[in-house]
Scaffold this motif. Structure first.
Motif, mmCIF file in Angstrom:
data_model
loop_
_atom_site.group_PDB
_atom_site.id
_atom_site.type_symbol
_atom_site.label_atom_id
_atom_site.label_comp_id
_atom_site.label_asym_id
_atom_site.label_seq_id
_atom_site.Cartn_x
_atom_site.Cartn_y
_atom_site.Cartn_z
ATOM 1 N N PHE A 177 1.018 -14.133 4.233
ATOM 2 C CA PHE A 177 1.524 -13.942 2.934
ATOM 3 C C PHE A 177 2.888 -13.227 3.221
ATOM 4 C CE2 PHE A 177 -0.937 -9.877 4.014
ATOM 5 C CZ PHE A 177 0.006 -9.046 3.764
ATOM 6 N N ASN A 178 3.720 -13.552 2.239
ATOM 7 C CA ASN A 178 5.088 -12.873 2.356
ATOM 8 C C ASN A 178 5.244 -11.356 1.837
ATOM 9 O OD1 ASN A 178 5.563 -16.006 1.991
ATOM 10 N ND2 ASN A 178 7.444 -15.251 2.600
ATOM 11 N N ARG A 179 4.538 -11.175 0.594
ATOM 12 C CA ARG A 179 4.430 -9.638 0.214
ATOM 13 C C ARG A 179 3.341 -9.685 -0.949
ATOM 14 N NH1 ARG A 179 9.518 -6.699 -2.075
ATOM 15 N NH2 ARG A 179 8.090 -5.245 -2.163
ATOM 16 N N ILE A 180 2.886 -8.422 -1.218
ATOM 17 C CA ILE A 180 1.949 -8.218 -2.104
ATOM 18 C C ILE A 180 2.168 -6.965 -2.702
ATOM 19 C CG2 ILE A 180 -0.628 -7.803 -2.173
ATOM 20 C CD1 ILE A 180 -1.074 -8.923 0.296
ATOM 21 N N THR A 181 1.758 -7.040 -4.344
ATOM 22 C CA THR A 181 1.985 -6.113 -5.047
ATOM 23 C C THR A 181 0.849 -5.705 -5.762
ATOM 24 O OG1 THR A 181 3.601 -5.127 -6.437
ATOM 25 C CG2 THR A 181 3.093 -7.359 -6.883
ATOM 26 N N ALA A 182 0.866 -4.468 -6.528
ATOM 27 C CA ALA A 182 -0.301 -3.864 -7.402
ATOM 28 C C ALA A 182 0.302 -2.966 -8.152
ATOM 29 C CB ALA A 182 -1.489 -3.788 -6.756
ATOM 30 N N PRO A 183 -0.123 -2.881 -9.361
ATOM 31 C CA PRO A 183 0.516 -1.923 -10.326
ATOM 32 C C PRO A 183 -0.173 -0.525 -10.117
ATOM 33 C CG PRO A 183 -0.671 -3.214 -11.496
ATOM 34 C CD PRO A 183 -0.720 -3.789 -10.303
ATOM 35 N N ILE A 184 -1.493 -0.415 -9.794
ATOM 36 C CA ILE A 184 -2.089 0.972 -9.613
ATOM 37 C C ILE A 184 -2.954 0.917 -8.346
ATOM 38 C CG2 ILE A 184 -2.198 1.466 -12.226
ATOM 39 C CD1 ILE A 184 -5.272 0.143 -11.914
ATOM 40 N N VAL A 185 -3.185 2.330 -8.003
ATOM 41 C CA VAL A 185 -4.084 2.679 -6.886
ATOM 42 C C VAL A 185 -5.562 2.505 -7.307
ATOM 43 C CG1 VAL A 185 -5.001 4.399 -5.413
ATOM 44 C CG2 VAL A 185 -2.525 4.076 -5.555
ATOM 45 N N THR B 279 0.778 -1.291 0.060
ATOM 46 C CA THR B 279 0.011 0.102 -0.001
ATOM 47 C C THR B 279 0.985 1.280 -0.077
ATOM 48 O OG1 THR B 279 -1.792 -1.092 1.292
ATOM 49 C CG2 THR B 279 -1.832 1.027 1.352
ATOM 50 N N PRO B 280 0.616 2.081 -0.846
ATOM 51 C CA PRO B 280 1.185 3.587 -0.887
ATOM 52 C C PRO B 280 0.984 4.253 0.509
ATOM 53 C CG PRO B 280 0.244 2.962 -2.949
ATOM 54 C CD PRO B 280 -0.184 2.123 -2.081
ATOM 55 N N ILE B 281 1.956 4.604 1.066
ATOM 56 C CA ILE B 281 1.858 5.380 2.500
ATOM 57 C C ILE B 281 2.771 6.878 2.286
ATOM 58 C CG2 ILE B 281 1.652 3.553 4.024
ATOM 59 C CD1 ILE B 281 4.528 3.009 4.391
ATOM 60 N N ASP B 282 2.137 7.697 2.902
ATOM 61 C CA ASP B 282 2.630 9.151 2.654
ATOM 62 C C ASP B 282 4.016 9.268 3.440
ATOM 63 O OD1 ASP B 282 0.561 9.736 1.144
ATOM 64 O OD2 ASP B 282 -0.818 10.403 3.035
ATOM 65 N N CYS C 72 1.963 0.082 6.322
ATOM 66 C CA CYS C 72 0.798 0.858 6.204
ATOM 67 C C CYS C 72 0.045 0.518 7.795
ATOM 68 C CB CYS C 72 -0.058 0.464 5.134
ATOM 69 S SG CYS C 72 -0.827 -1.341 5.428
ATOM 70 N N SER C 73 -1.155 1.240 7.876
ATOM 71 C CA SER C 73 -1.804 0.988 9.141
ATOM 72 C C SER C 73 -2.373 -0.222 9.375
ATOM 73 C CB SER C 73 -2.893 2.381 9.175
ATOM 74 O OG SER C 73 -3.907 1.889 8.016
ATOM 75 N N GLU C 74 -2.954 -0.943 8.322
ATOM 76 C CA GLU C 74 -3.490 -2.205 8.570
ATOM 77 C C GLU C 74 -2.538 -3.171 8.921
ATOM 78 O OE1 GLU C 74 -4.360 -0.307 5.985
ATOM 79 O OE2 GLU C 74 -6.523 -0.032 6.226
ATOM 80 N N TYR D 120 3.066 -15.427 -2.191
ATOM 81 C CA TYR D 120 3.036 -13.832 -2.637
ATOM 82 C C TYR D 120 1.435 -13.601 -3.154
ATOM 83 C CZ TYR D 120 8.075 -13.889 -1.797
ATOM 84 O OH TYR D 120 9.453 -14.025 -1.278
ATOM 85 N N GLY D 121 1.253 -12.379 -3.146
ATOM 86 C CA GLY D 121 -0.077 -11.911 -3.745
ATOM 87 C C GLY D 121 0.090 -10.724 -4.552
ATOM 88 N N ALA D 122 -0.842 -10.553 -5.644
ATOM 89 C CA ALA D 122 -0.427 -9.528 -6.751
ATOM 90 C C ALA D 122 -2.144 -9.412 -7.143
ATOM 91 C CB ALA D 122 0.112 -9.825 -7.875
ATOM 92 N N ALA D 123 -2.696 -8.249 -7.442
ATOM 93 C CA ALA D 123 -3.759 -7.598 -7.917
ATOM 94 C C ALA D 123 -3.702 -6.520 -8.872
ATOM 95 C CB ALA D 123 -4.631 -7.207 -6.607
ATOM 96 N N ILE D 124 -4.578 -6.259 -9.676
ATOM 97 C CA ILE D 124 -4.680 -5.129 -10.457
ATOM 98 C C ILE D 124 -4.478 -3.956 -9.845
ATOM 99 C CG2 ILE D 124 -6.174 -3.926 -12.314
ATOM 100 C CD1 ILE D 124 -7.502 -6.531 -12.664
ATOM 101 N N ALA D 125 -5.153 -3.732 -8.738
ATOM 102 C CA ALA D 125 -5.248 -2.484 -8.140
ATOM 103 C C ALA D 125 -5.023 -2.704 -6.514
ATOM 104 C CB ALA D 125 -6.250 -1.523 -8.652
ATOM 105 N N LYS D 126 -4.569 -1.586 -5.740
ATOM 106 C CA LYS D 126 -4.579 -1.469 -4.317
ATOM 107 C C LYS D 126 -5.108 -0.545 -3.830
ATOM 108 C CE LYS D 126 -3.018 -3.267 -0.389
ATOM 109 N NZ LYS D 126 -3.960 -2.479 0.288
ATOM 110 N N THR D 127 -6.188 -0.429 -2.827
ATOM 111 C CA THR D 127 -6.725 0.623 -2.196
ATOM 112 C C THR D 127 -5.825 1.287 -1.418
ATOM 113 O OG1 THR D 127 -7.644 -0.744 -0.606
ATOM 114 C CG2 THR D 127 -8.986 -0.281 -2.490
ATOM 115 N N VAL D 128 -6.109 2.673 -0.941
ATOM 116 C CA VAL D 128 -5.287 3.510 -0.067
ATOM 117 C C VAL D 128 -6.380 3.994 0.766
ATOM 118 C CG1 VAL D 128 -3.812 5.278 0.326
ATOM 119 C CG2 VAL D 128 -3.615 3.903 -1.757
ATOM 120 N N LYS D 129 -5.920 3.777 1.981
ATOM 121 C CA LYS D 129 -7.037 4.037 3.216
ATOM 122 C C LYS D 129 -6.655 5.927 3.392
ATOM 123 C CE LYS D 129 -8.216 3.393 8.055
ATOM 124 N NZ LYS D 129 -8.078 2.954 9.274
ATOM 125 N N ALA D 130 -7.819 6.520 3.278
ATOM 126 C CA ALA D 130 -7.987 7.856 3.234
ATOM 127 C C ALA D 130 -7.754 8.299 4.633
ATOM 128 C CB ALA D 130 -9.385 8.370 2.887
#
Length: 262
Positions: free
Chosen positions: A93-101, A68-71, A78-80, A252-262
């Motif tokens: 899981f070892n790690r997760i990745t995704a190309p877009i938010v 997850t992108p973090i500021d 991340c917070s989760e 490992y995990g991968a998805a199209i997109a990853k949500t970012v907590k507001a």
């Protein structure tokens, strides 16, 4: 030397006009806005305007576990994932990745895929995921690719599994064996997108299982595919099943997109 130069120029000429011909015979569309785009050998079709509007995860500082992108660049989690660690929730899981938010701009494309409205985006999504997998997990040799099991209610409604479509095509691109439908839902679960962090964990606790017990996952490294990753709870449950029931060494995990907590 002149012969070699002439040969190179001839090759470039043929490739250029072949690309133009392919664009005319088989027009391609942007995976996000469906606007026509020129043929390219990478099979990744995103128009210039959408490229400007998409938020690519690789450009951000990200959680070292779920991607997850973090500021704050001083934070590694991340917070989760921090909450999981703090409260002793095991991360399988070892790690997760995704190309877009996953945001207001990208979600329409994912929803179109879910509703089987634009399957033309599949190869673009697969190549985007492949790029992130190679970037983030470059030294990892995967034995199998699997997909997150869909909710039974959704399959009764649509009989379409977008995670399976992505996983099967990604497996062909990456030349990794895909094992379809190896996991199943053991009970009815609610939509994860409608639940809080703690509700998500309770909703999926023990909700998945392997369809059959065998030794094919033992000591193997597995890549799990989903369409959208929110908190990583679904990936974590899949990883638990593959490790505890299947004996997998790494997941490992991968998805199209990853949500970012507001």
């Amino acid at each position: 030397l002149l012969y070699q130069i002439f040969g190179c120029l001839s090759t470039l000429f043929i490739l250029y006009y072949s690309s133009m011909l392919l664009s005319l015979l088989f027009p391609n569309n942007c995976a996000f806005c469906k606007k026509g785009v020129a043929y390219n050998v990478t099979e990744t079709y995103i128009c210039d305007e959408c490229m400007e509007n998409l938020t690519f995860c690789i450009r951000s500082h990200r959680c070292s576990l779920c991607g997850t992108p973090i500021d704050n660049p001083e934070y590694s989690l991340c917070s989760e994932c921090f909450i999981r660690k703090k409260n002793g929730i095991r991360i399988y899981f070892n790690r997760i990745t995704a190309p877009i938010v996953y945001d207001n701009f990208s979600k329409n494309a994912v929803i179109c895929l879910k509703n089987e409205m634009f399957l033309g985006a599949v190869l673009t999504f697969c190549h985007m995921i492949e790029s992130m997998v190679k970037s983030d997990f470059g030294g990892v040799d995967f034995d199998y690719i699997v997909s997150v099991p869909p909710r039974q209610e959704r399959m009764r409604e649509t009989n379409f599994d977008q995670a399976e479509i992505i996983a099967a095509n990604l497996a062909k691109i990456m030349r990794i064996k895909y094992i379809p439908k190896c996991m199943k839902r053991l009970r009815k679960t609610e939509k994860q997108s409608e639940l809080s962090f703690w509700e998500r964990n309770a909703n999926l606790d023990g909700a998945f299982g392997l369809r059959r017990r065998d030794a094919r996952f033992k000591d193997k490294t597995i890549l799990v595919i989903d369409d959208v990753c929110t908190t990583g709870t679904t990936m974590n449950e899949c990883a638990r099943v593959l490790k505890q029931e299947g004996g997998a060494a790494k997941v490992y995990g991968a998805a199209i997109a990853k949500t970012v907590k507001a």
